[in-house]
Design a protein around this motif. Structure first.
Motif, short mmCIF file in Angstrom:
data_model
loop_
_atom_site.label_atom_id
_atom_site.label_comp_id
_atom_site.label_asym_id
_atom_site.label_seq_id
_atom_site.Cartn_x
_atom_site.Cartn_y
_atom_site.Cartn_z
N GLU A 133 43.67 -30.45 7.43
CA GLU A 133 42.93 -31.64 7.83
C GLU A 133 43.88 -32.81 8.12
O GLU A 133 43.73 -33.51 9.13
CB GLU A 133 41.92 -32.03 6.75
CG GLU A 133 40.81 -31.01 6.57
CD GLU A 133 39.93 -31.28 5.37
OE1 GLU A 133 38.84 -30.67 5.29
OE2 GLU A 133 40.32 -32.10 4.50
N LEU A 152 28.32 -27.31 -1.68
CA LEU A 152 29.23 -27.73 -0.62
C LEU A 152 30.57 -27.00 -0.72
O LEU A 152 31.14 -26.57 0.29
CB LEU A 152 29.44 -29.24 -0.67
CG LEU A 152 28.21 -30.10 -0.31
CD1 LEU A 152 28.47 -31.55 -0.68
CD2 LEU A 152 27.88 -29.97 1.17
N GLN A 153 31.09 -26.88 -1.94
CA GLN A 153 32.37 -26.19 -2.11
C GLN A 153 32.25 -24.71 -1.72
O GLN A 153 33.14 -24.17 -1.06
CB GLN A 153 32.83 -26.32 -3.57
CG GLN A 153 33.28 -27.74 -3.93
CD GLN A 153 33.68 -27.86 -5.41
OE1 GLN A 153 33.29 -27.05 -6.25
NE2 GLN A 153 34.45 -28.89 -5.72
N ARG A 190 36.02 -21.53 5.57
CA ARG A 190 37.48 -21.43 5.67
C ARG A 190 37.96 -19.99 5.57
O ARG A 190 39.02 -19.65 6.12
CB ARG A 190 38.14 -22.30 4.58
CG ARG A 190 38.19 -23.79 4.95
CD ARG A 190 38.96 -24.60 3.91
NE ARG A 190 38.25 -24.62 2.64
CZ ARG A 190 37.29 -25.49 2.33
NH1 ARG A 190 36.92 -26.40 3.22
NH2 ARG A 190 36.70 -25.46 1.16
N GLY A 203 31.96 -24.51 2.04
CA GLY A 203 33.27 -24.80 2.63
C GLY A 203 34.23 -23.64 2.50
O GLY A 203 34.94 -23.30 3.46
N ASP A 204 34.25 -23.02 1.33
CA ASP A 204 35.12 -21.85 1.11
C ASP A 204 34.75 -20.71 2.04
O ASP A 204 35.63 -20.03 2.60
CB ASP A 204 35.02 -21.37 -0.34
CG ASP A 204 35.64 -22.35 -1.33
OD1 ASP A 204 36.42 -23.23 -0.90
OD2 ASP A 204 35.35 -22.24 -2.53
N ALA A 215 33.10 -33.05 5.88
CA ALA A 215 32.02 -32.37 5.16
C ALA A 215 30.64 -32.72 5.70
O ALA A 215 29.65 -32.15 5.22
CB ALA A 215 32.08 -32.71 3.67
N LEU A 221 28.82 -29.65 6.75
CA LEU A 221 28.36 -28.89 5.59
C LEU A 221 27.12 -29.53 4.98
O LEU A 221 26.17 -28.84 4.58
CB LEU A 221 29.47 -28.80 4.53
CG LEU A 221 30.63 -27.85 4.77
CD1 LEU A 221 31.60 -28.42 5.81
CD2 LEU A 221 31.41 -27.61 3.47
N TRP A 247 35.98 -26.24 9.94
CA TRP A 247 35.41 -27.56 9.69
C TRP A 247 36.30 -28.65 10.29
O TRP A 247 35.80 -29.71 10.68
CB TRP A 247 35.24 -27.80 8.19
CG TRP A 247 34.57 -26.68 7.46
CD1 TRP A 247 35.10 -25.93 6.44
CD2 TRP A 247 33.24 -26.16 7.66
NE1 TRP A 247 34.20 -24.99 6.01
CE2 TRP A 247 33.05 -25.10 6.74
CE3 TRP A 247 32.20 -26.49 8.54
CZ2 TRP A 247 31.87 -24.38 6.66
CZ3 TRP A 247 31.01 -25.77 8.47
CH2 TRP A 247 30.86 -24.73 7.55
N SER A 301 39.74 -28.04 -3.11
CA SER A 301 39.54 -29.32 -2.43
C SER A 301 39.97 -30.50 -3.28
O SER A 301 40.28 -31.57 -2.74
CB SER A 301 38.06 -29.48 -2.06
OG SER A 301 37.23 -29.46 -3.22
#
Length: 227
Positions: A149, A74-75, A82, A78-79, A33, A36, A89, A179
């Motif tokens: 990951e 951040l979520q 992805r 990140g979404d 992260a 991000l 990431w 997550s």
């Protein structure tokens, strides 16, 4: 890359504490992260840097009054990444971890430096924790939350440690985010119980690292610093 550990566990379980104990032994730490967080730090310059890289509780800070929290930002980011590419990431995190493997501490030639975090989020150990040449002992990734990951960490020769603490975890919608949900059912190599004291957790980190060193037949540079 045998000196790579991915840390998994719900928010507040103690992953950063484990990384801190590894830094005492000459390891550097980072996170998938971090990229991000760098993006969000640039996008929200009025938000203190500690909100992104400080303790887990700080991620509950709203970006503006009545607005989303840093964790939600951040979520969401990140979404979005992805959705474009599930490994976007992951590739960055593994590439950086590999670049740090056996790296020379930035304090070499500049005088002794304490443990510190650089502009990309890499948390370096103190120079005195490194070997005689100033090389770090390994790299810990502190946020292995998704299956891909963990697959990437193992493909790079690493292992997965789960950190568990009774009562840890988020609540509400944040707790239901992928997550936080996905990691619970994924296999790990070691589980560290952080339900007692930090001294106990440090001992468990040392024991787990001894076992890892013995398993991979690593050079004594790591084991010599265990007490």
């Amino acid at each position: 890359m045998t000196h790579l550990i991915g840390l998994t566990g719900v928010a507040g379980s103690g992953k950063d504490a484990v990384a801190g104990f590894l830094r005492e032994l000459g390891w550097a730490s980072g996170a998938f992260a971090d990229l991000l967080k760098m993006i969000c730090a640039e996008a929200f310059p009025d938000v203190p840097r500690e909100v992104w890289w400080g303790s887990s509780e700080l991620r509950s800070t709203p970006l503006r009054e009545g607005g989303p929290t840093a964790r939600e930002a951040l979520q969401t980011l990140g979404d979005w990444g992805r959705a474009l590419d599930p490994d976007v990431w992951v590739r960055w995190g593994i590439r950086r971890a590999k670049s740090l493997h056996g790296a020379i501490h930035p304090g070499v030639g500049a005088g002794p430096l304490p443990a510190h975090r650089d502009a990309e989020g890499t948390y370096w150990p103190s120079l005195v924790a490194c070997d005689a040449e100033g090389r770090i002992s390994g790299v810990a990734l502190t946020d292995a939350r998704f299956a891909n990951e963990m697959v990437a960490i193992r493909a790079a020769g690493g292992v997965i440690w789960r950190v568990y603490r009774r009562g840890a975890g988020l609540s509400g919608a944040a707790a239901r985010h992928q997550s936080e949900m996905e990691q619970g059912g994924l296999p790990v190599d070691t589980t560290l119980d952080n339900s007692t004291t930090l001294d106990d957790l440090r001992d468990r980190v040392h024991e787990a690292l001894h076992a890892l060193v013995n398993r991979i037949g690593a050079a004594g540079r790591i084991g010599d610093r265990l007490v």
